[in-house]
Motif scaffolding. Sequence first.
Motif, PDB file in Angstrom:
ATOM      1  N   LYS A 268      48.186  32.032  43.293  1.00 27.58           N
ATOM      2  CA  LYS A 268      47.460  32.221  44.562  1.00 27.58           C
ATOM      3  C   LYS A 268      46.098  32.879  44.382  1.00 27.58           C
ATOM      4  CE  LYS A 268      51.761  32.770  47.227  1.00 27.58           C
ATOM      5  NZ  LYS A 268      52.641  33.771  47.842  1.00 27.58           N
ATOM      6  N   LEU A 269      45.874  33.512  43.228  1.00 23.99           N
ATOM      7  CA  LEU A 269      44.610  34.212  43.004  1.00 23.99           C
ATOM      8  C   LEU A 269      43.621  33.292  42.279  1.00 23.99           C
ATOM      9  CD1 LEU A 269      46.070  37.625  41.805  1.00 23.99           C
ATOM     10  CD2 LEU A 269      45.135  37.093  44.070  1.00 23.99           C
ATOM     11  N   PRO A 270      42.323  33.402  42.597  1.00 18.76           N
ATOM     12  CA  PRO A 270      41.327  32.573  41.906  1.00 18.76           C
ATOM     13  C   PRO A 270      41.366  32.845  40.399  1.00 18.76           C
ATOM     14  CG  PRO A 270      40.329  33.764  43.767  1.00 18.76           C
ATOM     15  CD  PRO A 270      41.708  34.313  43.588  1.00 18.76           C
ATOM     16  N   ALA A 271      41.369  31.763  39.623  1.00 16.03           N
ATOM     17  CA  ALA A 271      41.528  31.899  38.171  1.00 16.03           C
ATOM     18  C   ALA A 271      40.461  32.791  37.552  1.00 16.03           C
ATOM     19  CB  ALA A 271      41.520  30.521  37.517  1.00 16.03           C
ATOM     20  N   GLU A 272      39.232  32.749  38.115  1.00 17.97           N
ATOM     21  CA  GLU A 272      38.154  33.497  37.468  1.00 17.97           C
ATOM     22  C   GLU A 272      38.282  35.016  37.639  1.00 17.97           C
ATOM     23  OE1 GLU A 272      37.777  31.529  40.074  1.00 17.97           O
ATOM     24  OE2 GLU A 272      36.325  32.324  41.520  1.00 17.97           O
ATOM     25  N   VAL A 273      39.127  35.458  38.547  1.00 18.14           N
ATOM     26  CA  VAL A 273      39.305  36.915  38.683  1.00 18.14           C
ATOM     27  C   VAL A 273      40.751  37.370  38.465  1.00 18.14           C
ATOM     28  CG1 VAL A 273      37.317  37.238  40.217  1.00 18.14           C
ATOM     29  CG2 VAL A 273      39.595  36.829  41.204  1.00 18.14           C
ATOM     30  N   GLU A 274      41.657  36.444  38.227  1.00 14.28           N
ATOM     31  CA  GLU A 274      43.066  36.868  38.131  1.00 14.28           C
ATOM     32  C   GLU A 274      43.296  37.875  37.000  1.00 14.28           C
ATOM     33  OE1 GLU A 274      46.067  33.796  37.897  1.00 14.28           O
ATOM     34  OE2 GLU A 274      47.562  35.258  38.612  1.00 14.28           O
ATOM     35  N   GLY A 275      42.634  37.663  35.871  1.00 16.57           N
ATOM     36  CA  GLY A 275      42.793  38.605  34.760  1.00 16.57           C
ATOM     37  C   GLY A 275      42.315  39.995  35.127  1.00 16.57           C
ATOM     38  N   GLN A 276      41.235  40.070  35.890  1.00 12.94           N
ATOM     39  CA  GLN A 276      40.718  41.370  36.325  1.00 12.94           C
ATOM     40  C   GLN A 276      41.645  42.022  37.352  1.00 12.94           C
ATOM     41  OE1 GLN A 276      38.729  42.497  33.977  1.00 12.94           O
ATOM     42  NE2 GLN A 276      37.142  43.170  35.390  1.00 12.94           N
ATOM     43  N   ILE A 277      42.195  41.225  38.254  1.00 14.68           N
ATOM     44  CA  ILE A 277      43.154  41.785  39.217  1.00 14.68           C
ATOM     45  C   ILE A 277      44.370  42.323  38.479  1.00 14.68           C
ATOM     46  CG2 ILE A 277      44.651  41.271  41.193  1.00 14.68           C
ATOM     47  CD1 ILE A 277      41.597  41.230  41.808  1.00 14.68           C
ATOM     48  N   ARG A 278      44.801  41.574  37.473  1.00 10.97           N
ATOM     49  CA  ARG A 278      45.955  42.013  36.673  1.00 10.97           C
ATOM     50  C   ARG A 278      45.666  43.354  35.978  1.00 10.97           C
ATOM     51  NH1 ARG A 278      48.841  38.095  32.139  1.00 10.97           N
ATOM     52  NH2 ARG A 278      50.409  39.599  31.396  1.00 10.97           N
ATOM     53  N   ASN A 279      44.530  43.439  35.296  1.00  7.93           N
ATOM     54  CA  ASN A 279      44.237  44.638  34.503  1.00  7.93           C
ATOM     55  C   ASN A 279      43.741  45.803  35.357  1.00  7.93           C
ATOM     56  OD1 ASN A 279      44.942  43.336  32.126  1.00  7.93           O
ATOM     57  ND2 ASN A 279      42.870  42.577  31.786  1.00  7.93           N
ATOM     58  N   GLN A 280      42.777  45.530  36.234  1.00  8.96           N
ATOM     59  CA  GLN A 280      42.166  46.620  37.011  1.00  8.96           C
ATOM     60  C   GLN A 280      43.019  46.972  38.230  1.00  8.96           C
ATOM     61  OE1 GLN A 280      39.736  47.749  35.276  1.00  8.96           O
ATOM     62  NE2 GLN A 280      39.169  45.957  34.054  1.00  8.96           N
ATOM     63  N   GLY A 281      43.583  45.961  38.877  1.00  7.11           N
ATOM     64  CA  GLY A 281      44.468  46.225  40.013  1.00  7.11           C
ATOM     65  C   GLY A 281      45.753  46.895  39.547  1.00  7.11           C
ATOM     66  N   GLY A 282      46.279  46.416  38.427  1.00 11.34           N
ATOM     67  CA  GLY A 282      47.446  47.069  37.848  1.00 11.34           C
ATOM     68  C   GLY A 282      47.112  48.503  37.464  1.00 11.34           C
ATOM     69  N   GLY A 283      45.941  48.683  36.833  1.00  6.07           N
ATOM     70  CA  GLY A 283      45.537  50.032  36.433  1.00  6.07           C
ATOM     71  C   GLY A 283      45.442  50.968  37.626  1.00  6.07           C
ATOM     72  N   HIS A 284      44.922  50.465  38.734  1.00  3.57           N
ATOM     73  CA  HIS A 284      44.804  51.302  39.934  1.00  3.57           C
ATOM     74  C   HIS A 284      46.179  51.656  40.493  1.00  3.57           C
ATOM     75  CE1 HIS A 284      43.327  53.172  43.437  1.00  3.57           C
ATOM     76  NE2 HIS A 284      43.138  52.123  44.205  1.00  3.57           N
ATOM     77  N   TRP A 285      47.026  50.670  40.660  1.00  2.00           N
ATOM     78  CA  TRP A 285      48.375  50.927  41.210  1.00  2.00           C
ATOM     79  C   TRP A 285      49.142  51.892  40.312  1.00  2.00           C
ATOM     80  CZ3 TRP A 285      53.501  51.433  41.164  1.00  2.00           C
ATOM     81  CH2 TRP A 285      54.233  51.200  42.335  1.00  2.00           C
ATOM     82  N   ASN A 286      49.136  51.609  39.022  1.00  2.00           N
ATOM     83  CA  ASN A 286      49.958  52.385  38.088  1.00  2.00           C
ATOM     84  C   ASN A 286      49.546  53.859  38.080  1.00  2.00           C
ATOM     85  OD1 ASN A 286      50.932  49.859  37.534  1.00  2.00           O
ATOM     86  ND2 ASN A 286      50.016  49.701  35.497  1.00  2.00           N
ATOM     87  N   HIS A 287      48.238  54.101  38.044  1.00  2.00           N
ATOM     88  CA  HIS A 287      47.790  55.496  37.994  1.00  2.00           C
ATOM     89  C   HIS A 287      47.967  56.202  39.337  1.00  2.00           C
ATOM     90  CE1 HIS A 287      46.066  53.950  34.271  1.00  2.00           C
ATOM     91  NE2 HIS A 287      46.137  55.191  33.839  1.00  2.00           N
TER      92      HIS A 287
END
Length: 231
Positions: free
Chosen positions: A71-90
């Motif tokens: 569902k996420l645009p391919a050009e930003v999915e990796g960033q959502i995974r890494n940066q969004g995950g980083g935000h949630w996790n911390h």
Amino acid sequence: MAAQAADLYTLPALPYDYEALEPNIDKRTMELHHDKHHNTYVTNLNKAVEKGGLQAYTSLSSLISDVGTGKLPAEVEGQIRNQGGGHWNHAMFWKELAPPSSPATSRESISPELAAAITRDFGSVDEAITAISDKAKGVFGSGWAWLVVTPEGSLKVVATPNQDNPLMQVSAGKGIPILGIDVWEHAYYLKHGPARPAYVDDWTGVINWQQVSTNYQLALKGDAEGIVGPV
Ligand code: MN3
């Protein structure tokens, strides 16, 4: 002239002073970890959200839960995974910790409901702490170990690489985290050097069991966003 869009996601303040977790986790590590590392995840997440046109997501949890769904645009999915995950996790990590002298870190602060679930699924609190500690010590490279409520409603210990989160479809272990430990070297190297096991053992002394008990009730209701709070 276009109005400057406000950043959608923000860095939550620590719920205690930088030195509050000493001696288990040192002040300088907390300063760098929160003000630099976590802040960078938030900054880069906001850039990715803007680039991908993802402002309509109602919560950080719903956003990262769509990693791996297509569902996420391919050009930003990796960033959502890494940066969004980083935000949630911390955001979760800061809230689940408390000063070692705080009553919240006593196992007597575990709610009867969570205690019963731990006994059911691990045998005892000691065995549950050993399970997540062993998982954390065994993560190869950077990542996290988690205590999650699975979709079936049981408690389970899982690990994820990098800033992946069990809410993501890319995660091998699915569930809503109620407790997590960051085993990136930035979380411990200043104090513990390469001795990750010593950091993990120190971390077990600053777990805010009141918060983890609250997280358990939220997870049973499917409220992942309530666990991270306003972010
Ligand atoms: Mn970290």
